[in-house]
Design an enzyme around this catalytic site. Structure first.
Site, PDB file in Angstrom:
ATOM      1  N   LYS A 175       0.949  -0.964   0.007  1.00  0.00           N
ATOM      2  CA  LYS A 175      -0.003   0.012   0.058  1.00  0.00           C
ATOM      3  C   LYS A 175       0.802   1.133   0.031  1.00  0.00           C
ATOM      4  O   LYS A 175       0.634   2.155  -0.795  1.00  0.00           O
ATOM      5  CB  LYS A 175      -0.876   0.099   1.354  1.00  0.00           C
ATOM      6  CG  LYS A 175      -1.587   1.459   1.643  1.00  0.00           C
ATOM      7  CD  LYS A 175      -2.320   1.426   2.770  1.00  0.00           C
ATOM      8  CE  LYS A 175      -1.648   1.419   4.168  1.00  0.00           C
ATOM      9  NZ  LYS A 175      -1.277   3.084   4.324  1.00  0.00           N
ATOM     10  N   ASN A 176       1.843   1.323   0.895  1.00  0.00           N
ATOM     11  CA  ASN A 176       2.743   2.380   1.143  1.00  0.00           C
ATOM     12  C   ASN A 176       3.718   2.657  -0.021  1.00  0.00           C
ATOM     13  O   ASN A 176       4.263   3.611  -0.198  1.00  0.00           O
ATOM     14  CB  ASN A 176       3.280   2.456   2.629  1.00  0.00           C
ATOM     15  CG  ASN A 176       2.396   2.688   3.625  1.00  0.00           C
ATOM     16  OD1 ASN A 176       1.111   2.877   3.273  1.00  0.00           O
ATOM     17  ND2 ASN A 176       2.753   2.479   4.797  1.00  0.00           N
TER      18      ASN A 176
ATOM     19  N   ARG B  55      -4.390  10.868   4.578  1.00  0.00           N
ATOM     20  CA  ARG B  55      -3.391  11.955   4.730  1.00  0.00           C
ATOM     21  C   ARG B  55      -2.424  11.565   3.606  1.00  0.00           C
ATOM     22  O   ARG B  55      -1.893  12.603   3.246  1.00  0.00           O
ATOM     23  CB  ARG B  55      -2.622  11.650   6.155  1.00  0.00           C
ATOM     24  CG  ARG B  55      -3.457  12.074   7.154  1.00  0.00           C
ATOM     25  CD  ARG B  55      -2.455  11.601   8.513  1.00  0.00           C
ATOM     26  NE  ARG B  55      -1.376  12.489   8.496  1.00  0.00           N
ATOM     27  CZ  ARG B  55      -1.487  13.840   8.777  1.00  0.00           C
ATOM     28  NH1 ARG B  55      -2.654  14.372   9.311  1.00  0.00           N
ATOM     29  NH2 ARG B  55      -0.469  14.736   8.379  1.00  0.00           N
TER      30      ARG B  55
ATOM     31  N   CYS C  10      -4.841  13.098  13.474  1.00  0.00           N
ATOM     32  CA  CYS C  10      -4.790  11.814  13.102  1.00  0.00           C
ATOM     33  C   CYS C  10      -4.609  10.735  14.459  1.00  0.00           C
ATOM     34  O   CYS C  10      -3.935  11.190  15.510  1.00  0.00           O
ATOM     35  CB  CYS C  10      -3.591  11.355  12.483  1.00  0.00           C
ATOM     36  SG  CYS C  10      -3.084   9.731  11.998  1.00  0.00           S
TER      37      CYS C  10
ATOM     38  N   ARG D  49       0.973  15.087  13.485  1.00  0.00           N
ATOM     39  CA  ARG D  49       1.368  14.592  11.894  1.00  0.00           C
ATOM     40  C   ARG D  49       1.737  15.815  11.065  1.00  0.00           C
ATOM     41  O   ARG D  49       0.972  16.038  10.041  1.00  0.00           O
ATOM     42  CB  ARG D  49       0.721  13.441  11.241  1.00  0.00           C
ATOM     43  CG  ARG D  49       0.566  12.250  11.792  1.00  0.00           C
ATOM     44  CD  ARG D  49       0.183  11.211  11.265  1.00  0.00           C
ATOM     45  NE  ARG D  49       0.800  10.614  10.120  1.00  0.00           N
ATOM     46  CZ  ARG D  49       0.471   9.700   9.411  1.00  0.00           C
ATOM     47  NH1 ARG D  49      -0.757   9.038   9.604  1.00  0.00           N
ATOM     48  NH2 ARG D  49       1.121   9.141   8.309  1.00  0.00           N
ATOM     49  N   PRO D  50       2.474  16.737  11.480  1.00  0.00           N
ATOM     50  CA  PRO D  50       2.563  17.934  10.672  1.00  0.00           C
ATOM     51  C   PRO D  50       3.307  17.675   9.311  1.00  0.00           C
ATOM     52  O   PRO D  50       3.695  16.620   8.975  1.00  0.00           O
ATOM     53  CB  PRO D  50       3.771  19.008  11.573  1.00  0.00           C
ATOM     54  CG  PRO D  50       4.384  17.838  12.486  1.00  0.00           C
ATOM     55  CD  PRO D  50       3.572  16.600  12.355  1.00  0.00           C
ATOM     56  N   ILE D  51       3.042  18.746   8.455  1.00  0.00           N
ATOM     57  CA  ILE D  51       3.579  18.575   7.063  1.00  0.00           C
ATOM     58  C   ILE D  51       4.672  19.612   6.651  1.00  0.00           C
ATOM     59  O   ILE D  51       5.142  20.092   5.693  1.00  0.00           O
ATOM     60  CB  ILE D  51       2.652  18.592   5.942  1.00  0.00           C
ATOM     61  CG1 ILE D  51       1.598  19.852   6.073  1.00  0.00           C
ATOM     62  CG2 ILE D  51       1.641  17.285   6.037  1.00  0.00           C
ATOM     63  CD1 ILE D  51       0.921  19.915   4.623  1.00  0.00           C
TER      64      ILE D  51
ATOM     65  N   LEU E  64       7.944  19.910   6.963  1.00  0.00           N
ATOM     66  CA  LEU E  64       8.966  19.367   6.214  1.00  0.00           C
ATOM     67  C   LEU E  64       8.756  19.315   4.708  1.00  0.00           C
ATOM     68  O   LEU E  64       9.571  19.769   3.644  1.00  0.00           O
ATOM     69  CB  LEU E  64       9.599  18.117   6.761  1.00  0.00           C
ATOM     70  CG  LEU E  64      10.084  18.196   8.119  1.00  0.00           C
ATOM     71  CD1 LEU E  64      10.184  16.751   8.581  1.00  0.00           C
ATOM     72  CD2 LEU E  64      11.224  18.896   8.254  1.00  0.00           C
TER      73      LEU E  64
ATOM     74  N   ASP F 219       5.139   1.100  12.059  1.00  0.00           N
ATOM     75  CA  ASP F 219       3.749   0.324  11.531  1.00  0.00           C
ATOM     76  C   ASP F 219       3.638  -1.282  12.061  1.00  0.00           C
ATOM     77  O   ASP F 219       2.700  -2.167  11.873  1.00  0.00           O
ATOM     78  CB  ASP F 219       3.675   0.242   9.897  1.00  0.00           C
ATOM     79  CG  ASP F 219       3.622   1.794   9.701  1.00  0.00           C
ATOM     80  OD1 ASP F 219       3.661   2.134   8.407  1.00  0.00           O
ATOM     81  OD2 ASP F 219       3.340   2.741  10.372  1.00  0.00           O
TER      82      ASP F 219
ATOM     83  N   ARG G 176      -8.543  -0.397   5.597  1.00  0.00           N
ATOM     84  CA  ARG G 176      -7.733   0.627   4.698  1.00  0.00           C
ATOM     85  C   ARG G 176      -6.184   0.153   4.126  1.00  0.00           C
ATOM     86  O   ARG G 176      -5.661   0.474   3.370  1.00  0.00           O
ATOM     87  CB  ARG G 176      -7.278   1.832   5.530  1.00  0.00           C
ATOM     88  CG  ARG G 176      -8.611   2.711   5.979  1.00  0.00           C
ATOM     89  CD  ARG G 176      -8.188   3.955   6.677  1.00  0.00           C
ATOM     90  NE  ARG G 176      -7.023   4.740   5.752  1.00  0.00           N
ATOM     91  CZ  ARG G 176      -6.659   5.622   6.202  1.00  0.00           C
ATOM     92  NH1 ARG G 176      -6.984   6.242   7.467  1.00  0.00           N
ATOM     93  NH2 ARG G 176      -5.865   6.310   5.381  1.00  0.00           N
TER      94      ARG G 176
END
Ligand code: EPZ
Length: 422
Positions: free
Chosen positions: A22-23, A93, A117, A122-124, A126, A309, A401
Site C-alpha cells: 500500500k505505502n 493523509r 490523526c 503529523r505536521p507537514i 518538512l 507500523d 484501509r
C-alpha cells in the site's frame, strides 16, 4: 459499519500470499501525474486507500482504470483541476503527496491541509519547507495549501530532517518535484524506506535522473520532461510482518509467499529473538513458533530500524511473553491507542511517556474492543486469535484501509473470523 467476531484461541497453519505494498503504491500513483499519458502499476492491493487515491486523481482530471490482474492504469494526459479537495484528503493523509508532482507539472496546486490523526501529531512542515526551497510560494487559505511556481522550480541543497528524523512522504513529495526542477537538487536526511526506493526506481523509468537511491542523500538532476511508465510494486513488508506476528501469537506455522525478507531485517531479527523461526525459501519464507514467547525490548525508528507500523502487532505478541518487555515509540510518540484496548483483553500494559512496559501474562481473554487506526486494529485481530472466547472488533473500516479482506486470508489458515454489518 462492519465488525469482526473472532473465536479464539486458534492455531494458524498453511500458505498466504503477500500483496503489493500500500505505502509503495500511493506515492507511485501520485508520480503518474509527472508523465503526461498512460502509466500503470502492478500488483496493486484492493484496499479502500487505493480507491480513495484513485478518486483523488480522477478529480484532478486523470482517468484511472483497475484491471482484474491487480494492474492500475492512470492516464494523466489531462490535469485540468490541480486541486485536492477536503472531502477526499480528510479520508487519507497520504493525499498530500500529490502536492509536489502537481507543482512540478502544473506550476500550481491547491491541496486541503491534512487534519488530525489517531496516531498522533503529523505536521507537514518538512514537505512545505522542501517545496519552498525549490522556489514554490506557499500559503494557507481556508484550510487549503495554495502553492505556486509560475516560473517552474529550481534545484537546491535541502536538509529534510525533522525532530523525529526523516519523513517518508515528505521525501516522496520533494523528490517528485525535483525531477522537473531546473538544475540539481540534493535532499539530505532523505527517507531510505523500501517504498521510497520503489518510487525512485519508478521515476527513473519515467526518465528522471536520480542517484543515491536507498541512502539518506538523494541527488536529482532536473529534466525538462518525464514520460509515462510501468511500475512494479514491491511486496508489502508491513502485511508480511503482521502475518509473521499472527503465526507467532497462535504458535502456528505459515508459509508467506512473495515476501522480501531483505526489506525486513530489523523485524526478522526481533522475531527471532522472541523465539520465532523464520527461514527463507526462494520468494517465500517459513515462519513458525514452537517454544515460549521470549520478552524483548523494541524501539521504533526510521528504516532500516524497527518499523513503527509493526509496533502494535508486536505489542500484542509480547503481551503473552514469559517476562517483561519495553516498547519505545520514537517515530509517533503518541501511537498507543491500542494499549487500553489490549488491557481490556487482560493484557498487562503500562504507558510511561513514549514507552510501554509490557508485563507478559499467561493468557488473553476475549472482549469487545474498538479499532482506532489501521495498525492498532491489526493488533486487536491478532490478540483475538490468541484470546479465550469471542472477541468483537468494532470499526473494521480501519483495517480495510491496509489489509485486503484480512478475514478471507486468515480463515483458510485456521482462524474463525466473521464479518458482520451492524
Ligand atoms: C509514512 O507516513 C507511512 N504512510 C506511515 O504508515 C508510516 O507510519 C510512516 O511513514 C513512518 O514510517 C504512508 O506511506 C502512506 P513521516 P508519513 O512523514 O510519511 C514527523 C500505515 O500504517 N514529521 O515519515 O506521513 C511525523 O510527525 C501508515 O500504513 C514532521 O515532523 O510519516 C513523524 O513523527 C501510518 N514534519 C515523523 O516525522 C513533517 O513534515 C515521521 O513521519 C513530516 C513528518
Amino acid at each position: 459499519m462492519d465488525i469482526f467476531r473472532i473465536e479464539g484461541p486458534v492455531r494458524l497453519s498453511g500458505s498466504v500470499s503477500i500483496n503489493g505494498s500500500k505505502n509503495a503504491s500511493l506515492p507511485i500513483m501520485a508520480a503518474a501525474i509527472l508523465g503526461e499519458g498512460k502509466s500503470s502499476l502492478a500488483p496493486v492491493p484492493r484496499l479502500s486507500d487505493i480507491s480513495v487515491f484513485s478518486q483523488l486523481l480522477e478529480q484532478l482530471g486523470c482517468r484511472v482504470v483497475k484491471s482484474s490482474d491487480r494492474r492500475l492504469s492512470i492516464d494523466s494526459t489531462v490535469i485540468d483541476n490541480p486541486v485536492g479537495e477536503y472531502e477526499i484528503v480528510r479520508k487519507m493523509r497520504a493525499s498530500i503527496c500529490i502536492l509536489g508532482p502537481l507543482l512540478a507539472r502544473c506550476r500550481r496546486a491547491e491541496v486541503s491541509m491534512p487534519g488530525g490523526c489517531a496516531i498522533g501529531d503529523r505536521p507537514i512542515n518538512l514537505h512545505l519547507r522542501g517545496l519552498r526551497e525549490l522556489g514554490a510560494r506557499i500559503h494557507l487559505k481556508n484550510g487549503y495549501i495554495v502553492a505556486q511556481a509560475p516560473n517552474g522550480l529550481t534545484g537546491k541543497e535541502i536538509f529534510l530532517g525533522g525532530p523525529f528524523g526523516s519523513t517518508v512522504l515528505g521525501t516522496a513529495n520533494v523528490l517528485m518535484a525535483a525531477t522537473l526542477a531546473k538544475g540539481r537538487t540534493t535532499i539530505e536526511s532523505a527517507a531510505c524506506e523500501p517504498e521510497i526506493v520503489n518510487l525512485a526506481h519508478g521515476l527513473q523509468n519515467m526518465g528522471a535522473k536520480i542517484s543515491g537511491i536507498g541512502s539518506p542523500r538523494l541527488v536529482v538532476e532536473g529534466v525538462k520532461q518525464l514520460h509515462p511508465a510501468e511500475f512494479e510494486i514491491i511486496p508489502d513488508r508491513i502485511e508480511a510482518g503482521t502475518f509473521m506476528a499472527a503465526a507467532a501469537i497462535t504458535q502456528g506455522e505459515l508459509r508467506l509467499q512473495n515476501c522480501r525478507l531483505d526489506h525486513m531485517m530489523a523485524v526478522v531479527d526481533k522475531l527471532r529473538n522472541i523465539g520465532v523461526t523464520i527461514e527463507p525459501e526462494d520468494n517465500d519464507c517459513m515462519v513458525a513458533r514452537t517454544g515460549p514467547i521470549r520478552p524483548a525490548d523494541i524501539t521504533t525508528q526510521q528504516y532500516p530500524g524497527f518499523p513503527t507500523d509493526l509496533q502494535a502487532q508486536l505489542m500484542a505478541l509480547l503481551s503473552l511473553a514469559e517476562g517483561n518487555s519495553v516498547i519505545v515509540e520514537k517515530v509517533f510518540p503518541d501511537r498507543f491507542m491500542h494499549v487500553a484496548e489490549l488491557n481490556r483483553m487482560a493484557a498487562n500494559l503500562r504507558k510511561e511517556g513514549p514507552a510501554v512496559i509490557v508485563a507478559g501474562v499467561k493468557k488473553l481473554t476475549a472482549a469487545p474492543v474498538m479499532a482506532s487506526d489501521l495498525r492498532a486494529s491489526a493488533a486487536l485481530v491478532l490478540a483475538g486469535l490468541a484470546a479465550e472466547g469471542t472477541t468483537t472488533v468494532n470499526r473494521v473500516y480501519h483495517i480495510d484501509r491496509g489489509y485486503e479482506r484480512i478475514e478471507e486470508k486468515l480463515n483458510p489458515l485456521g482462524a474463525k473470523i466473521t464479518r458482520e454489518s451492524i
